[in-house]
Design a protein around this motif. Structure first.
Motif, PDB file in Angstrom:
ATOM      1  N   VAL A 155       0.812  -1.210  -0.319  1.00  0.00           N
ATOM      2  CA  VAL A 155      -0.035  -0.231  -0.059  1.00  0.00           C
ATOM      3  C   VAL A 155       0.778   1.353   0.185  1.00  0.00           C
ATOM      4  CG1 VAL A 155      -1.907   1.013   1.190  1.00  0.00           C
ATOM      5  CG2 VAL A 155      -1.810  -1.332   1.184  1.00  0.00           C
ATOM      6  N   THR A 156       0.655   2.240  -0.898  1.00  0.00           N
ATOM      7  CA  THR A 156       1.464   3.346  -1.050  1.00  0.00           C
ATOM      8  C   THR A 156       1.707   4.034   0.179  1.00  0.00           C
ATOM      9  OG1 THR A 156      -0.203   4.798  -1.925  1.00  0.00           O
ATOM     10  CG2 THR A 156       0.993   3.372  -3.574  1.00  0.00           C
ATOM     11  N   GLY A 157       0.763   4.366   0.876  1.00  0.00           N
ATOM     12  CA  GLY A 157       0.687   5.574   1.836  1.00  0.00           C
ATOM     13  C   GLY A 157       0.145   6.750   1.025  1.00  0.00           C
ATOM     14  N   GLY A 158      -0.103   7.946   1.802  1.00  0.00           N
ATOM     15  CA  GLY A 158      -0.171   9.275   1.238  1.00  0.00           C
ATOM     16  C   GLY A 158      -1.419  10.066   1.776  1.00  0.00           C
ATOM     17  N   SER A 159      -1.973  10.869   1.259  1.00  0.00           N
ATOM     18  CA  SER A 159      -3.118  11.591   1.798  1.00  0.00           C
ATOM     19  C   SER A 159      -4.382  10.927   1.391  1.00  0.00           C
ATOM     20  CB  SER A 159      -3.167  13.177   1.479  1.00  0.00           C
ATOM     21  OG  SER A 159      -1.948  13.852   1.881  1.00  0.00           O
ATOM     22  N   VAL A 160      -5.305  10.954   2.230  1.00  0.00           N
ATOM     23  CA  VAL A 160      -6.593  10.454   1.959  1.00  0.00           C
ATOM     24  C   VAL A 160      -7.596  11.140   1.096  1.00  0.00           C
ATOM     25  CG1 VAL A 160      -8.808   9.007   2.779  1.00  0.00           C
ATOM     26  CG2 VAL A 160      -6.457   8.755   3.958  1.00  0.00           C
ATOM     27  N   ARG A 161      -8.068  10.584   0.098  1.00  0.00           N
ATOM     28  CA  ARG A 161      -9.212  11.182  -0.747  1.00  0.00           C
ATOM     29  C   ARG A 161     -10.241  10.856  -0.340  1.00  0.00           C
ATOM     30  NH1 ARG A 161     -11.167  11.709  -5.978  1.00  0.00           N
ATOM     31  NH2 ARG A 161     -11.883  13.922  -5.868  1.00  0.00           N
ATOM     32  N   SER A 162     -11.099  11.357   0.655  1.00  0.00           N
ATOM     33  CA  SER A 162     -12.370  10.650   1.024  1.00  0.00           C
ATOM     34  C   SER A 162     -13.629  10.334  -0.071  1.00  0.00           C
ATOM     35  CB  SER A 162     -12.992  11.393   2.112  1.00  0.00           C
ATOM     36  OG  SER A 162     -13.538  12.791   1.447  1.00  0.00           O
ATOM     37  N   ALA A 163     -13.436  11.299  -1.115  1.00  0.00           N
ATOM     38  CA  ALA A 163     -14.710  10.909  -2.237  1.00  0.00           C
ATOM     39  C   ALA A 163     -14.315   9.410  -2.918  1.00  0.00           C
ATOM     40  CB  ALA A 163     -14.572  11.887  -3.398  1.00  0.00           C
ATOM     41  N   SER A 164     -12.981   8.846  -2.847  1.00  0.00           N
ATOM     42  CA  SER A 164     -12.633   7.932  -3.848  1.00  0.00           C
ATOM     43  C   SER A 164     -11.757   6.887  -2.788  1.00  0.00           C
ATOM     44  CB  SER A 164     -11.660   8.342  -4.822  1.00  0.00           C
ATOM     45  OG  SER A 164     -10.538   8.754  -4.565  1.00  0.00           O
ATOM     46  N   TYR A 165     -11.552   7.213  -1.544  1.00  0.00           N
ATOM     47  CA  TYR A 165     -10.726   6.164  -0.841  1.00  0.00           C
ATOM     48  C   TYR A 165      -9.507   6.066  -1.186  1.00  0.00           C
ATOM     49  CZ  TYR A 165     -15.628   5.017   0.826  1.00  0.00           C
ATOM     50  OH  TYR A 165     -16.726   4.877   1.160  1.00  0.00           O
ATOM     51  N   GLU A 166      -8.863   6.882  -1.850  1.00  0.00           N
ATOM     52  CA  GLU A 166      -7.355   6.776  -2.465  1.00  0.00           C
ATOM     53  C   GLU A 166      -6.589   7.664  -1.740  1.00  0.00           C
ATOM     54  OE1 GLU A 166      -7.391   6.317  -7.353  1.00  0.00           O
ATOM     55  OE2 GLU A 166      -9.080   7.555  -6.818  1.00  0.00           O
ATOM     56  N   LEU A 167      -5.487   7.195  -1.635  1.00  0.00           N
ATOM     57  CA  LEU A 167      -4.054   7.672  -1.102  1.00  0.00           C
ATOM     58  C   LEU A 167      -3.448   8.473  -2.108  1.00  0.00           C
ATOM     59  CD1 LEU A 167      -2.960   4.704   0.961  1.00  0.00           C
ATOM     60  CD2 LEU A 167      -3.945   6.897   1.811  1.00  0.00           C
ATOM     61  N   VAL A 168      -3.247   9.759  -2.033  1.00  0.00           N
ATOM     62  CA  VAL A 168      -2.916  10.688  -3.133  1.00  0.00           C
ATOM     63  C   VAL A 168      -1.559  11.515  -2.688  1.00  0.00           C
ATOM     64  CG1 VAL A 168      -4.880  10.528  -4.681  1.00  0.00           C
ATOM     65  CG2 VAL A 168      -4.622  12.404  -3.040  1.00  0.00           C
ATOM     66  N   GLY A 169      -1.125  12.181  -3.500  1.00  0.00           N
ATOM     67  CA  GLY A 169      -0.177  13.205  -3.102  1.00  0.00           C
ATOM     68  C   GLY A 169       1.218  12.767  -3.151  1.00  0.00           C
ATOM     69  N   PRO A 170       2.251  13.406  -2.674  1.00  0.00           N
ATOM     70  CA  PRO A 170       3.806  13.507  -2.771  1.00  0.00           C
ATOM     71  C   PRO A 170       4.402  12.024  -2.051  1.00  0.00           C
ATOM     72  CG  PRO A 170       3.319  15.660  -2.118  1.00  0.00           C
ATOM     73  CD  PRO A 170       2.116  15.002  -2.225  1.00  0.00           C
ATOM     74  N   ILE A 171       3.829  11.694  -1.101  1.00  0.00           N
ATOM     75  CA  ILE A 171       3.939  10.366  -0.465  1.00  0.00           C
ATOM     76  C   ILE A 171       3.605   9.287  -1.171  1.00  0.00           C
ATOM     77  CG2 ILE A 171       3.661   9.145   1.745  1.00  0.00           C
ATOM     78  CD1 ILE A 171       3.192  11.429   3.384  1.00  0.00           C
ATOM     79  N   ALA A 172       2.378   9.233  -1.871  1.00  0.00           N
ATOM     80  CA  ALA A 172       2.076   8.194  -2.549  1.00  0.00           C
ATOM     81  C   ALA A 172       2.865   8.094  -3.946  1.00  0.00           C
ATOM     82  CB  ALA A 172       0.550   8.513  -2.976  1.00  0.00           C
ATOM     83  N   ASP A 173       3.294   9.224  -4.456  1.00  0.00           N
ATOM     84  CA  ASP A 173       3.818   9.427  -5.722  1.00  0.00           C
ATOM     85  C   ASP A 173       5.305   8.900  -5.489  1.00  0.00           C
ATOM     86  OD1 ASP A 173       1.866  10.663  -6.473  1.00  0.00           O
ATOM     87  OD2 ASP A 173       2.601  12.807  -6.525  1.00  0.00           O
ATOM     88  N   GLN A 174       6.216   9.290  -4.235  1.00  0.00           N
ATOM     89  CA  GLN A 174       7.450   8.818  -4.117  1.00  0.00           C
ATOM     90  C   GLN A 174       7.232   7.162  -3.946  1.00  0.00           C
ATOM     91  OE1 GLN A 174      10.173  10.598  -4.164  1.00  0.00           O
ATOM     92  NE2 GLN A 174      11.221   8.447  -3.979  1.00  0.00           N
ATOM     93  N   ALA A 175       6.305   6.978  -3.189  1.00  0.00           N
ATOM     94  CA  ALA A 175       6.233   5.326  -3.219  1.00  0.00           C
ATOM     95  C   ALA A 175       6.292   4.306  -4.467  1.00  0.00           C
ATOM     96  CB  ALA A 175       4.915   4.733  -2.166  1.00  0.00           C
ATOM     97  N   LEU A 176       5.779   5.160  -5.571  1.00  0.00           N
ATOM     98  CA  LEU A 176       5.470   4.468  -6.482  1.00  0.00           C
ATOM     99  C   LEU A 176       6.756   4.537  -7.608  1.00  0.00           C
ATOM    100  CD1 LEU A 176       1.931   5.375  -7.310  1.00  0.00           C
ATOM    101  CD2 LEU A 176       2.821   3.130  -7.033  1.00  0.00           C
ATOM    102  N   ALA A 177       7.683   5.568  -7.108  1.00  0.00           N
ATOM    103  CA  ALA A 177       8.811   6.029  -8.182  1.00  0.00           C
ATOM    104  C   ALA A 177       9.690   4.728  -8.653  1.00  0.00           C
ATOM    105  CB  ALA A 177       9.552   7.214  -7.279  1.00  0.00           C
ATOM    106  N   ASP A 178      10.014   4.087  -7.828  1.00  0.00           N
ATOM    107  CA  ASP A 178      10.941   2.862  -8.125  1.00  0.00           C
ATOM    108  C   ASP A 178      10.450   1.661  -8.353  1.00  0.00           C
ATOM    109  OD1 ASP A 178      13.210   4.944  -8.110  1.00  0.00           O
ATOM    110  OD2 ASP A 178      13.001   4.780  -5.940  1.00  0.00           O
ATOM    111  N   ILE A 179       9.164   1.382  -8.464  1.00  0.00           N
ATOM    112  CA  ILE A 179       8.655   0.154  -8.766  1.00  0.00           C
ATOM    113  C   ILE A 179       8.384  -0.244 -10.019  1.00  0.00           C
ATOM    114  CG2 ILE A 179       6.292  -0.967  -8.162  1.00  0.00           C
ATOM    115  CD1 ILE A 179       6.170   0.406  -5.565  1.00  0.00           C
ATOM    116  N   ASN A 180       8.542  -1.670 -10.212  1.00  0.00           N
ATOM    117  CA  ASN A 180       8.275  -1.940 -11.764  1.00  0.00           C
ATOM    118  C   ASN A 180       7.139  -3.210 -11.424  1.00  0.00           C
ATOM    119  OD1 ASN A 180      10.299  -0.560 -13.221  1.00  0.00           O
ATOM    120  ND2 ASN A 180      11.662  -1.898 -11.907  1.00  0.00           N
ATOM    121  N   LEU A 181       6.046  -3.059 -12.500  1.00  0.00           N
ATOM    122  CA  LEU A 181       5.258  -3.941 -12.084  1.00  0.00           C
ATOM    123  C   LEU A 181       4.755  -4.610 -13.538  1.00  0.00           C
ATOM    124  CD1 LEU A 181       2.383  -1.942 -10.031  1.00  0.00           C
ATOM    125  CD2 LEU A 181       3.944  -3.857  -9.436  1.00  0.00           C
TER     126      LEU A 181
END
Length: 254
Positions: free
Chosen positions: A141-167
């Motif tokens: 799970v990425t972490g990040g700021s919670v967007r209540s309308a969509s239950y998503e974690l967004v923002g710089p913390i989420a972006d950084q968590a995804l930066a070095d991942i390959n899927l």
């Protein structure tokens, strides 16, 4: 029927017809007039409609519907889309990214029930909740700021968590997809995190019901050239699907 299901259906009728009446909703939803009036009051407080004598009309400004109200909308279509998406997660796919949304949530349930080893990364709290109890799923799970309308974690913390991942494969839900303008969502911060998620894989599949095809939302996520495939329902605009195919998108309708 639970109140949240009724609220979603009321908003569906408003989107389709522009107005609703208490009498019609009482019959259609098999609820008492008092319950329907309470439902309309709840939605008016959230600025999603305006009550009138005997019913309600659409709000002048259409807001993004909270996810809890979107769950029941186009449910059968979303389930078929999720089933088609699950077929793409073959034995050669070992890692999957899931963005937030009602259709990707249906896909998460199918992947969890399949009981095959799979690494899943998501920025959606509700999807994390679904998969956290599945022993076959290696969940990130990425972490990040919670967007209540969509239950998503967004923002710089989420972006950084995804930066070095390959899927191997990413599935993303959107609020609009057009051949000319690409894919879009309602929120600009969410759009940035979605872009980071897309960059983790060469193969990106958009999952959306037909009501979003040929539409655009406020924030562009990326151009259509970044999308490998689209899975949608047969109600999608046929001319727009042809334009998407011409742009190189592998389109599947269910």
């Amino acid at each position: 029927m639970r109140q949240e299901e009724r609220l979603g259906l009321i908003l569906d009728r408003l989107a389709r017809d522009g107005s609703v009446s208490v009498t019609e909703l009482t019959t259609e939803l098999k609820a008492s007039p008092a319950s329907i009036r309470r439902d309309l009051h709840v939605l008016e407080e959230q600025q999603l409609l305006k009550r009138t004598h005997g019913g309600a009309v659409s709000a002048e400004v259409m807001y993004e519907l909270p996810m809890r109200y979107r769950t029941g909308r186009h449910h059968q279509e979303k389930l078929r889309i999720a089933q088609a998406a699950a077929e793409l997660v073959t034995d050669s796919v070992h890692s999957v990214g899931l963005g937030g949304g009602t259709t990707t949530t249906e896909l998460a349930r199918l992947l969890g029930a399949a009981a095959r080893p799979l690494k899943v990364i998501t920025n959606a709290l509700n999807i994390a909740g679904e998969l956290s109890v599945r022993p076959s799923i290696d969940l990130v799970v990425t972490g990040g700021s919670v967007r209540s309308a969509s239950y998503e974690l967004v923002g710089p913390i989420a972006d950084q968590a995804l930066a070095d991942i390959n899927l191997d494969l990413v599935f993303i839900g959107v609020d609009g997809i057009e051949a000319g303008r690409g894919i879009s969502t309602h929120d600009d911060v969410e759009a940035q995190t979605d872009r980071c998620l897309l960059r983790t894989a060469d193969r990106v599949i958009v999952l959306t019901d037909g009501s979003k095809v040929g539409k655009r939302a406020f924030s562009r996520i990326t151009g259509i050239e970044e999308i490998s495939g689209l899975i949608t329902d047969v109600g999608a605009d046929a001319a727009e699907l042809d334009r998407l195919r011409a742009a190189g998108v592998d389109v599947t309708t269910v």
